[in-house]
Design an enzyme around this catalytic site. Structure first.
Site, PDB file in Angstrom:
ATOM      1  CD  GLU A  42      -2.776   0.592   2.513  1.00  0.00           C
ATOM      2  OE1 GLU A  42      -3.449   1.484   2.695  1.00  0.00           O
ATOM      3  OE2 GLU A  42      -2.809  -0.512   3.407  1.00  0.00           O
ATOM      4  NE  ARG A  81       2.433  -8.565  10.024  1.00  0.00           N
ATOM      5  CZ  ARG A  81       2.301  -7.315   9.286  1.00  0.00           C
ATOM      6  NH1 ARG A  81       2.962  -6.471   9.631  1.00  0.00           N
ATOM      7  NH2 ARG A  81       1.366  -7.228   8.374  1.00  0.00           N
ATOM      8  CE  LYS A  97       3.570   0.206   4.707  1.00  0.00           C
ATOM      9  NZ  LYS A  97       2.288   0.175   3.765  1.00  0.00           N
TER      10      LYS A  97
HETATM   11  P1  ATP Z   1       2.219  -2.231   8.295  1.00  0.00           P
HETATM   12  O1  ATP Z   1       1.545  -3.001   9.166  1.00  0.00           O
HETATM   13  O2  ATP Z   1       3.866  -1.811   8.617  1.00  0.00           O
HETATM   14  O3  ATP Z   1       1.819  -0.995   7.743  1.00  0.00           O
HETATM   15  P2  ATP Z   1       1.380  -3.642   6.114  1.00  0.00           P
HETATM   16  O4  ATP Z   1       1.275  -5.067   6.051  1.00  0.00           O
HETATM   17  O5  ATP Z   1       0.154  -2.727   6.160  1.00  0.00           O
HETATM   18  O6  ATP Z   1       2.551  -3.003   6.831  1.00  0.00           O
HETATM   19  P3  ATP Z   1       1.462  -3.263   3.130  1.00  0.00           P
HETATM   20  O7  ATP Z   1       2.164  -2.361   2.372  1.00  0.00           O
HETATM   21  O8  ATP Z   1       0.228  -3.604   3.085  1.00  0.00           O
HETATM   22  O9  ATP Z   1       2.082  -3.077   4.658  1.00  0.00           O
HETATM   23  O10 ATP Z   1       2.404  -4.578   2.927  1.00  0.00           O
HETATM   24  C1  ATP Z   1       2.828  -5.066   1.630  1.00  0.00           C
HETATM   25  C2  ATP Z   1       3.192  -6.678   1.718  1.00  0.00           C
HETATM   26  O11 ATP Z   1       4.216  -6.686   3.040  1.00  0.00           O
HETATM   27  C3  ATP Z   1       2.242  -7.292   2.441  1.00  0.00           C
HETATM   28  O12 ATP Z   1       1.864  -8.640   1.650  1.00  0.00           O
HETATM   29  C4  ATP Z   1       2.552  -7.557   3.728  1.00  0.00           C
HETATM   30  O13 ATP Z   1       1.884  -8.934   4.253  1.00  0.00           O
HETATM   31  C5  ATP Z   1       4.061  -7.533   3.584  1.00  0.00           C
HETATM   32  N1  ATP Z   1       4.424  -7.180   4.963  1.00  0.00           N
HETATM   33  C6  ATP Z   1       4.296  -6.197   5.586  1.00  0.00           C
HETATM   34  N2  ATP Z   1       4.922  -6.359   7.029  1.00  0.00           N
HETATM   35  C7  ATP Z   1       5.581  -7.457   7.012  1.00  0.00           C
HETATM   36  C8  ATP Z   1       6.394  -8.126   7.959  1.00  0.00           C
HETATM   37  N3  ATP Z   1       6.558  -7.439   9.172  1.00  0.00           N
HETATM   38  N4  ATP Z   1       6.936  -9.373   7.476  1.00  0.00           N
HETATM   39  C9  ATP Z   1       6.686  -9.766   6.434  1.00  0.00           C
HETATM   40  N5  ATP Z   1       5.820  -9.319   5.439  1.00  0.00           N
HETATM   41  C10 ATP Z   1       5.289  -8.095   5.758  1.00  0.00           C
HETATM   42 MG    MG Z   2      -1.685  -3.648   4.641  1.00  0.00          MG
END
Ligand code: ATP
Ligand code: MG
Length: 546
Positions: free
Chosen positions: A32, A258, A268
């Protein structure tokens, strides 16, 4: 690089054997664009791209931009730079918002098939009607609207007749399902907001759980890899694609744990708060766990990929020691970078029996482990600097460095004995008076007495002043086990370096002999001023699990 073998690949192997998608393997990384990527995302990137590589398949970079309010081109650009820095190239760069028309048509089809309805309950009421894990939910009074009425209301939602929150479109599934996600989830909401891509074309936007499976299916993704918190959403993912019915073999969602790292915040939202409040220098502050931050800190893409591979892919959440990441960085740098002599908190040494106006060029190896990296010449003369840590007026036990009466080896030069400590009026140390033994010149084949300590030095006349930013973990645990920001996460010092340091280019890495690995900061280093970031120390506290 050893190949990742993990449970995800076992699933793909079985699918290939059964020819579920023929010979095709197609993954995607779907960020995102609402912030910079962090080391957790790096794990997801490595997993998706290397999985595609392993099977000769493809991996898309797809922006999940279904949420109109938060996107920003600065984030989009940073995401692309980060994926490329990690060493990957996407097959297609795509935007979820490009599928808004198709998503809308799919919703109309669901309504026509009696599988979706427009609901007038507000957000609080929807939550209330949803029930709890123990109790089934209640059906919305709007659940049995006719197909015609639903079609008209949904059309009117799209035309902008209603305010935000006034109506939603819900999937008609099962209000008694033990899985809360299946209790008539909202699939479209009204948001009168400008979208970075579609402008004001839409005032209704699809929800993640509805949009994501459609995005995957449209792109022909075979294996949709996501993190564990989506496990309970998988039945909905499958329901959406089955109910729409356009794709005979829909993608398979697979969840993995994760990445969580000690001494690191990975949300984030939290990282953005630190940037906005100025707690850190920016998204690329070398203390940040963002990819931009660790790049500026001096970590290498090879080290990050190695780390992602070593931690593997798990089905259960766990905490990884950040020491392992640092270990991977050290392992990668140790045979790649040249060494330089640098001292901090310098103490002046005068070699009283060394000729006043003589300078010798000492030949010192650039990397002890890699002779092919050659030698360099380092000037040595009567006045030198040693590191503040390498002298103790009253030595502690087992201290083998400089103290009054002790003899040490000056790396690449001579044996030196400390005779006198000369003080300033305020009692601080002005300089050390030492003598050298001309017989002991390095490389002369001297096989005399042994000394226990070897220390490094910098010639005073030609020393170059540099700035050093010593970094430590951004987060530490306080006495109650709460994670707080480390007040000593950065400590700036002035260093004295051998003259060769003048040639350091922004982004160039070195081992400062006996001190650690450092990088010339890519933003702050100029021809005239050298600013170094400490990448990682030499010693590790990390031990492999037995
Ligand atoms: P945050 O919670 O930090 O905002 P998010 O998951 O909402 O992270 P996205 O931009 O939606 O952020 O993530 C893109 C991809 O990265 C998704 O497939 C997500 O599952 C993966 N991802 C995000 N954080 C992790 C993590 N700590 N370990 C492994 N994969 C991750
Ligand atoms: Mg997300």
């Amino acid at each position: 690089m050893a190949e990742i073998n993990n449970f995800i690949h076992n699933i793909i192997d079985k699918d290939l054997e059964a020819q579920k998608y023929g010979d095709k393997v197609h993954t995607r990384f779907p960020p995102e664009p609402n912030g910079y990527l962090h080391i957790g995302h790096a794990k997801s990137i490595c997993l998706n791209f290397t999985t595609a590589q392993k099977y000769g398949g493809k991996c898309n970079l797809r922006y999940d931009d279904t949420n109109p309010v938060k996107e920003d081109m600065e984030y989009v650009n940073s995401i692309e730079a980060d994926v490329r820095w990690l060493g990957f190239e996407w097959e297609h760069r795509l935007w979820a918002s490009d599928y808004f028309d198709e998503m809308y048509e799919c919703a109309v089809k669901l309504i026509k098939d009696g599988k979706a309805y427009v609901c007038d309950l507000n957000a609080d009421q929807i939550r209330e009607y949803r029930g709890t894990l123990k109790e089934p939910g209640k059906e919305s009074p709007y659940r049995n609207r006719s197909i015609e009425e639903n079609l008209q209301l949904f059309e009117e939602m799209r035309e902008g007749k209603y305010a935000d929150g006034e109506k939603v479109l819900r999937a008609k599934i099962d209000m008694a399902s033990p899985n809360m996600n299946m209790r008539d989830p909202v699939i479209y909401r009204i948001a009168h907001a400008e979208h970075h891509n579609t402008g004001d074309k839409w005032c209704i936007y699809p929800m993640y759980d509805y949009a994501h499976p459609i995005e995957d299916a449209i792109e022909g993704i075979t294996h949709s890899i996501c993190t564990l918190e989506f496990e309970d959403h998988r039945p909905l993912y499958d329901w959406v694609l089955q109910a729409i019915g356009k794709w005979p073999t829909p993608p398979q969602q697979i969840e993995f744990a994760r990445l969580n790292l000690t001494n690191t915040v990975m949300s984030k939202r939290y990282l953005k708060k630190m940037v906005d409040e100025g707690t850190v220098e920016g998204w690329d502050d070398p203390r940040m766990p963002t990819i931009a931050g660790i790049r500026r800190r001096g970590y290498t893409p090879e080290a990050v990929r190695d780390f992602c591979e070593r931690i593997g892919v798990a089905k259960a959440n766990s905490m990884v020691d950040v020491g392992l990441l640092e270990h991977c960085v050290r392992e990668d740098l140790k045979n790649k970078v040249e060494s330089r002599n640098v001292v901090e908190n310098p103490i002046k040494v005068v070699i009283t029996n060394y000729p006043e106006d003589q300078t010798e060029e000492m030949e010192i190896e650039n990397n002890r482990e890699v002779p092919e990296m050659g030698n360099r010449m380092v000037p040595f003369s009567r006045e030198l600097y040693v590191d503040g840590d390498d002298f103790m007026e009253v030595p502690v036990k087992k201290y083998f460095r400089l103290f009054p009466g002790n003899e040490v080896r000056f790396k690449g030069a001579y044996f030196i004995t400390c005779n006198d400590v000369i003080k300033n009026e305020d009692g601080s140390i002005k300089e050390l008076h030492c003598t050298y033994d001309p017989e002991t010149r390095s490389g002369s084949g001297f096989e005399g007495r042994k000394v226990k300590g070897t220390i490094h030095w910098v010639d005073a006349k030609t020393a170059v002043q540099i700035k050093i930013r010593n970094y430590d973990h951004l987060m530490i645990d306080d006495e109650n086990g709460e994670q707080i920001m480390n007040p000593e996460s950065v400590v700036e010092t002035i260093g004295y370096a051998e003259p060769m340091i003048k040639e350091a280019k922004p982004g160039e890495r070195f081992q400062f002999f006996r001190k650690g690995y450092y990088i010339a900061d890519e933003k702050l280093t100029t021809d005239d001023e050298k600013v170094f970031n400490k990448i990682v120390g030499l010693k590790t506290s990390w031990k492999p699990a037995k």
